[in-house]
Scaffold this active site. Structure first.
Site, PDB file in Angstrom:
ATOM      1  N   ARG A 104       1.320  -1.246  -0.398  1.00  4.18           N
ATOM      2  CA  ARG A 104      -0.043  -0.361  -0.492  1.00  4.18           C
ATOM      3  C   ARG A 104       1.026   1.306  -0.214  1.00  4.18           C
ATOM      4  NH1 ARG A 104      -4.599   0.711   4.004  1.00  4.18           N
ATOM      5  NH2 ARG A 104      -3.113   1.296   5.588  1.00  4.18           N
ATOM      6  N   THR A 108      -1.626   7.160  -0.483  1.00  2.00           N
ATOM      7  CA  THR A 108      -2.795   7.155  -1.426  1.00  2.00           C
ATOM      8  C   THR A 108      -3.177   6.331  -0.782  1.00  2.00           C
ATOM      9  OG1 THR A 108      -1.855   5.750  -3.415  1.00  2.00           O
ATOM     10  CG2 THR A 108      -1.454   8.090  -3.235  1.00  2.00           C
ATOM     11  N   ASP A 200       0.470  -3.162  12.272  1.00  6.04           N
ATOM     12  CA  ASP A 200       0.365  -3.171  10.691  1.00  6.04           C
ATOM     13  C   ASP A 200       0.856  -4.737  11.204  1.00  6.04           C
ATOM     14  OD1 ASP A 200       2.180  -4.117   8.616  1.00  6.04           O
ATOM     15  OD2 ASP A 200       2.645  -1.835   8.236  1.00  6.04           O
ATOM     16  N   ASP A 203       4.228  -6.333   9.640  1.00  4.32           N
ATOM     17  CA  ASP A 203       5.574  -5.970  10.379  1.00  4.32           C
ATOM     18  C   ASP A 203       4.910  -6.412  12.282  1.00  4.32           C
ATOM     19  OD1 ASP A 203       6.654  -3.241   8.964  1.00  4.32           O
ATOM     20  OD2 ASP A 203       5.331  -1.704  10.100  1.00  4.32           O
TER      21      ASP A 203
HETATM   22  C1  PRP Z   1      -1.619  -4.277   4.685  1.00  6.31           C
HETATM   23  C2  PRP Z   1      -2.047  -5.848   4.439  1.00  6.31           C
HETATM   24  C3  PRP Z   1      -2.968  -5.709   3.808  1.00  6.31           C
HETATM   25  C4  PRP Z   1      -3.360  -4.069   3.330  1.00  6.31           C
HETATM   26  C5  PRP Z   1      -4.473  -3.933   3.499  1.00  6.31           C
HETATM   27  O1  PRP Z   1      -0.321  -4.621   3.756  1.00  6.31           O
HETATM   28  O2  PRP Z   1      -1.321  -6.785   4.977  1.00  6.31           O
HETATM   29  O3  PRP Z   1      -2.132  -6.123   2.482  1.00  6.31           O
HETATM   30  O4  PRP Z   1      -2.316  -4.600   4.096  1.00  6.31           O
HETATM   31  O5  PRP Z   1      -5.516  -2.592   3.631  1.00  6.31           O
HETATM   32  P1  PRP Z   1      -5.800  -1.791   2.003  1.00  6.31           P
HETATM   33  O6  PRP Z   1      -7.159  -2.949   2.404  1.00  6.31           O
HETATM   34  O7  PRP Z   1      -6.301  -1.316   2.440  1.00  6.31           O
HETATM   35  O8  PRP Z   1      -5.317  -2.712   0.955  1.00  6.31           O
HETATM   36  P2  PRP Z   1       1.053  -3.295   3.590  1.00  6.31           P
HETATM   37  O9  PRP Z   1       0.531  -2.821   2.402  1.00  6.31           O
HETATM   38  O10 PRP Z   1       1.136  -2.998   4.853  1.00  6.31           O
HETATM   39  O11 PRP Z   1       1.818  -4.393   3.092  1.00  6.31           O
HETATM   40  P3  PRP Z   1       3.211  -5.677   3.465  1.00  6.31           P
HETATM   41  O12 PRP Z   1       2.042  -6.855   4.338  1.00  6.31           O
HETATM   42  O13 PRP Z   1       3.654  -6.325   2.713  1.00  6.31           O
HETATM   43  O14 PRP Z   1       3.540  -4.857   5.586  1.00  6.31           O
HETATM   44  N1  URA Z   2      -2.613  -3.104   6.915  1.00  4.22           N
HETATM   45  C1  URA Z   2      -2.301  -3.345   8.198  1.00  4.22           C
HETATM   46  O1  URA Z   2      -1.950  -4.413   8.521  1.00  4.22           O
HETATM   47  N2  URA Z   2      -3.617  -2.803   8.905  1.00  4.22           N
HETATM   48  C2  URA Z   2      -4.339  -2.356   8.873  1.00  4.22           C
HETATM   49  O2  URA Z   2      -4.891  -1.608  10.048  1.00  4.22           O
HETATM   50  C3  URA Z   2      -4.659  -2.279   7.919  1.00  4.22           C
HETATM   51  C4  URA Z   2      -3.668  -2.249   6.818  1.00  4.22           C
END
Ligand code: PRP
Ligand code: URA
Length: 209
Positions: A104, A108, A200, A203
């Site tokens: 993400r 944005t 997150d 993380d």
């Molecule tokens: C997080 C989570 C989802 C996304 C959800 O991933 O694991 O994939 O955000 O958010 P959304 O519904 O608004 O798209 P992130 O983009 O943080 O990547 P990561 O798993 O690599 O930390």
């Molecule tokens: N992605 C995450 O990991 N946590 C949130 O709360 C939203 C998006």
């Protein structure tokens, strides 16, 4: 048929509460994600087709059901969806695993694809897409768009925590898929994080910041 199932089993709710706790460390967090995915998978795979096969017991020969037909694919959305894969594989060890890499944009909140590899023949498989978090819904919608572009037809989306905003967006974009949720939370905040959520997920699973 209502295509959204909230899996509110007491064990799932208990484990989600442990996940939410900011004092839960990486090791325990990772184990909990896997255990919840297994418990959710048990319900989400309830409609797997069966076929009667012949088996010889020590007493006699009988016809008895085994999982048949469509093959299974588990497709985590990287990174956080990876944490759910082993939970589902513990139920269905012969499932194939695909990967979709999305992150993400922090400003944005829109998803960006960086990787996609799916097992063949994807059009003949039941596909379980995993991601612990459904926030704005952008990542889930984009992942399922890719899977459909590659020919995927029978799709289940499994997340541990969803926001109402993301659930609405996913249902509108893909009304034909089955959605499984551990808990539907209150709302998104101004940074598009789920409240109360768990922070997150990526993380916390991988110990990054
Ligand atoms: C997080 C989570 C989802 C996304 C959800 O991933 O694991 O994939 O955000 O958010 P959304 O519904 O608004 O798209 P992130 O983009 O943080 O990547 P990561 O798993 O690599 O930390
Ligand atoms: N992605 C995450 O990991 N946590 C949130 O709360 C939203 C998006």
């Amino acid at each position: 048929m209502e295509n959204v199932t909230i899996l509110d089993h007491p064990l799932i709710q208990h484990k989600i509460s442990l996940l939410r706790d900011k004092n839960t460390g990486t090791n325990e967090f990772r184990s909990l994600i896997e255990e919840i995915a297994m418990l959710m998978g048990y319900e989400a795979l309830r409609d797997l087709p069966l076929k009667e096969v012949q088996v010889e017991t020590p007493i006699e020969t009988c016809m008895t059901p085994m999982v048949a037909g469509k093959k299974l694919a588990v497709v985590p959305i990287l990174r956080a969806g990876l944490g759910m894969v082993n939970g589902i594989l513990s139920l269905a060890p012969s499932a194939k695993v695909g990967h979709i890499g999305l992150y993400r944009d922090e400003t944005t909140h829109e998803p960006h694809e960086y990787y996609c590899k799916l097992p063949d023949p994807i059009d003949q498989r039941t596909i379980v897409v995993t991601d612990p978090m459904l926030a704005t819904g952008g990542s889930a919608v984009a992942a399922i768009d890719f899977i459909k572009q590659h020919g995927g037809k029978t799709i289940k989306f499994m997340c541990i925590i969803a926001a109402p905003e993301g659930l609405k967006r996913l249902k509108e974009a893909h009304p034909d898929i089955q959605i499984y949720i551990g808990h539907l939370d209150r709302e998104l905040n101004e940074d598009a994080y789920i409240c109360p959520g768990l922070g997150d997920a990526g993380d916390r699973i991988f110990g990054t910041k």
